[in-house]
Design a protein around this motif. Structure first.
Motif, short mmCIF file in Angstrom:
data_model
loop_
_atom_site.label_atom_id
_atom_site.label_comp_id
_atom_site.label_asym_id
_atom_site.label_seq_id
_atom_site.Cartn_x
_atom_site.Cartn_y
_atom_site.Cartn_z
N ALA A 9 89.31 -10.81 -68.27
CA ALA A 9 90.00 -9.88 -69.95
C ALA A 9 91.56 -9.56 -69.06
N PHE A 10 92.47 -10.39 -69.37
CA PHE A 10 94.16 -9.85 -69.19
C PHE A 10 94.49 -8.52 -70.45
N THR A 11 94.72 -7.50 -69.72
CA THR A 11 95.23 -6.63 -70.69
C THR A 11 96.31 -6.99 -70.93
N SER A 12 97.78 -8.17 -71.14
CA SER A 12 98.36 -8.13 -71.00
C SER A 12 99.54 -9.23 -70.96
N TRP A 13 100.08 -10.14 -70.85
CA TRP A 13 100.84 -11.75 -70.48
C TRP A 13 100.81 -10.92 -69.55
N ILE A 14 101.39 -10.31 -69.03
CA ILE A 14 101.99 -10.16 -67.40
C ILE A 14 101.11 -9.69 -66.93
N HIS A 15 100.04 -9.14 -66.92
CA HIS A 15 98.45 -9.18 -66.37
C HIS A 15 98.14 -10.64 -65.75
N CYS A 16 98.35 -11.81 -66.93
CA CYS A 16 97.94 -12.85 -66.81
C CYS A 16 99.32 -13.10 -65.84
N TRP A 17 100.37 -12.93 -65.81
CA TRP A 17 101.39 -13.53 -64.78
C TRP A 17 100.40 -13.02 -63.59
N ARG A 18 100.60 -11.99 -63.21
CA ARG A 18 99.85 -11.15 -61.68
C ARG A 18 99.15 -12.42 -61.07
N TYR A 19 98.25 -12.40 -61.84
CA TYR A 19 96.97 -13.28 -61.31
C TYR A 19 97.07 -14.14 -61.33
N LEU A 20 97.44 -14.73 -61.95
CA LEU A 20 97.93 -16.17 -61.82
C LEU A 20 98.31 -16.32 -60.49
N ARG A 21 99.58 -15.91 -60.16
CA ARG A 21 101.20 -15.32 -58.65
C ARG A 21 100.10 -15.34 -58.18
N ALA A 22 99.03 -13.68 -58.19
CA ALA A 22 98.00 -13.85 -56.55
C ALA A 22 97.78 -15.13 -56.45
N GLN A 23 97.05 -15.55 -57.37
CA GLN A 23 95.73 -16.92 -56.90
C GLN A 23 96.74 -18.28 -56.66
N GLY A 24 98.25 -18.35 -56.36
CA GLY A 24 98.43 -19.10 -55.95
C GLY A 24 98.15 -20.86 -57.26
N GLN A 25 98.55 -19.63 -58.61
CA GLN A 25 97.69 -21.01 -60.28
C GLN A 25 98.53 -20.81 -60.88
N LEU A 26 100.08 -20.05 -60.82
CA LEU A 26 101.33 -20.41 -62.07
C LEU A 26 101.34 -21.28 -62.49
N PHE A 27 101.57 -22.91 -61.60
CA PHE A 27 101.74 -24.18 -61.86
C PHE A 27 99.88 -24.92 -62.60
N ARG A 28 99.08 -24.13 -62.79
CA ARG A 28 98.48 -24.69 -62.60
C ARG A 28 98.19 -26.04 -64.16
N GLY A 29 97.89 -26.96 -63.84
CA GLY A 29 97.69 -28.28 -64.37
C GLY A 29 99.18 -28.58 -65.17
N SER A 30 99.89 -28.23 -64.39
CA SER A 30 100.78 -28.87 -64.10
C SER A 30 101.52 -30.05 -64.15
N SER A 31 100.16 -30.78 -62.86
CA SER A 31 100.24 -32.35 -62.39
C SER A 31 99.36 -32.97 -63.54
N LEU A 32 99.80 -34.12 -64.01
CA LEU A 32 98.35 -34.36 -64.24
C LEU A 32 97.28 -35.34 -63.80
N LEU A 33 97.91 -36.24 -62.08
CA LEU A 33 97.29 -37.65 -61.31
C LEU A 33 96.83 -37.02 -60.35
N PHE A 34 97.92 -36.95 -58.95
CA PHE A 34 98.12 -36.33 -58.46
C PHE A 34 97.45 -35.01 -57.86
#
Length: 265
Positions: free
Chosen positions: A236-261
């Motif tokens: 439950a993110f407290t802010s969009w910055i919290h969400c950004w930091r979480y995704l960056r730590a997980q290495g998933q800031l580009f999750r969903g950017s590729s649709l095929l491979f």
């Protein structure tokens, strides 16, 4: 529409498959767009692919109308086309003026259309938990207003606007400098190359600003009472910055950017 958003959310109902990369090494690949779409059809039928379509169409319509209204209310003065290197200051001033005007239209249209964008995202993400909390546009408006107030309609707006603004300025300025310094006016195909520069820059810059759009969409559904916006699917993110930091730590800031491979993390 639904498939792309579920990839952003990180919902992976299908197991990865073993494949090989360009070097011949075995790697795990997550199901691509079409495999995912077939899964949605098997679960929900073909209509399941169009969850959230109505609010999305209304959002796009509001965006178009707003852009037209702002453009009419604040018309941009015509300026001569300048491409000669001797007039760099003049041409740069023209680009800055045009981009500022375009940014104003984009920000206004984003603010007006964002509430319907939020509803569309929540209608789609209900696929994950098989919920029916958001079943229609008007009922969704009433529910969001009752549970979250006015601010509930604008969750995720800030990263979306930041992404739009960064995209516009980077794309237009890069295209300007390339056309000014890299494309010679004496070259016979100079005008043709210049016409495609902005398009190519748009593709490149869109990849850089993708994390802003991802974070904005995730915030639209986070902690709203739906399964995909709560643990264990997401904190439950407290802010969009919290969400950004979480995704960056997980290495998933580009999750969903590729649709095929899609390689498994």
């Amino acid at each position: 529409l639904l498939t792309g958003f579920l990839l952003k959310v990180g919902h992976e109902p299908l197991p990865p498959t073993v494949g090989r990369n360009v070097l011949g090494r075995k790697v795990l690949y997550l199901p691509g767009f079409f495999t995912y779409a077939r899964h949605i059809v098997e679960v929900d039928g073909k209509k399941g692919l169009f969850r959230g379509l109505t609010p999305r169409l209304i959002s796009s319509t509001l965006s178009t109308i707003t852009r037209g209204s702002v453009k009419k209310a604040f018309p941009l003065e015509d300026m001569e086309h300048v491409s000669n290197k001797d007039d760099v200051k003049t041409s740069l001033r023209k680009v800055v003026k045009e981009t500022s005007h375009e940014m104003m239209m984009q920000c206004a249209s984003r603010v007006v259309s964002h509430p319907l964008h939020v509803i569309s995202m929540r209608c789609m993400v209900q696929f994950v938990g098989r919920e029916v909390k958001y079943s229609g546009v008007f009922s969704a408006i009433g529910r969001i207003f009752k549970e979250e107030g006015i601010l509930g309609f604008f969750v995720g707006l800030v990263p979306h606007i930041l992404g739009d603004v960064i995209f516009l300025w980077c794309c237009n300025l890069l295209a300007h400098f390339i056309n000014t310094y890299a494309v010679d006016d004496n070259f016979s195909q100079a005008s043709v190359i210049r016409s495609y520069t902005k398009f190519v820059m748009g593709i490149a810059v869109s990849m850089l600003t993708y994390p802003f759009l991802l974070v904005g969409d995730l915030m639209a559904v986070n902690n709203c009472g739906l399964c995909a916006g709560l643990p264990p699917y997401a904190p439950a993110f407290t802010s969009w910055i919290h969400c950004w930091r979480y995704l960056r730590a997980q290495g998933q800031l580009f999750r969903g950017s590729s649709l095929l491979f899609r390689r498994a993390p």
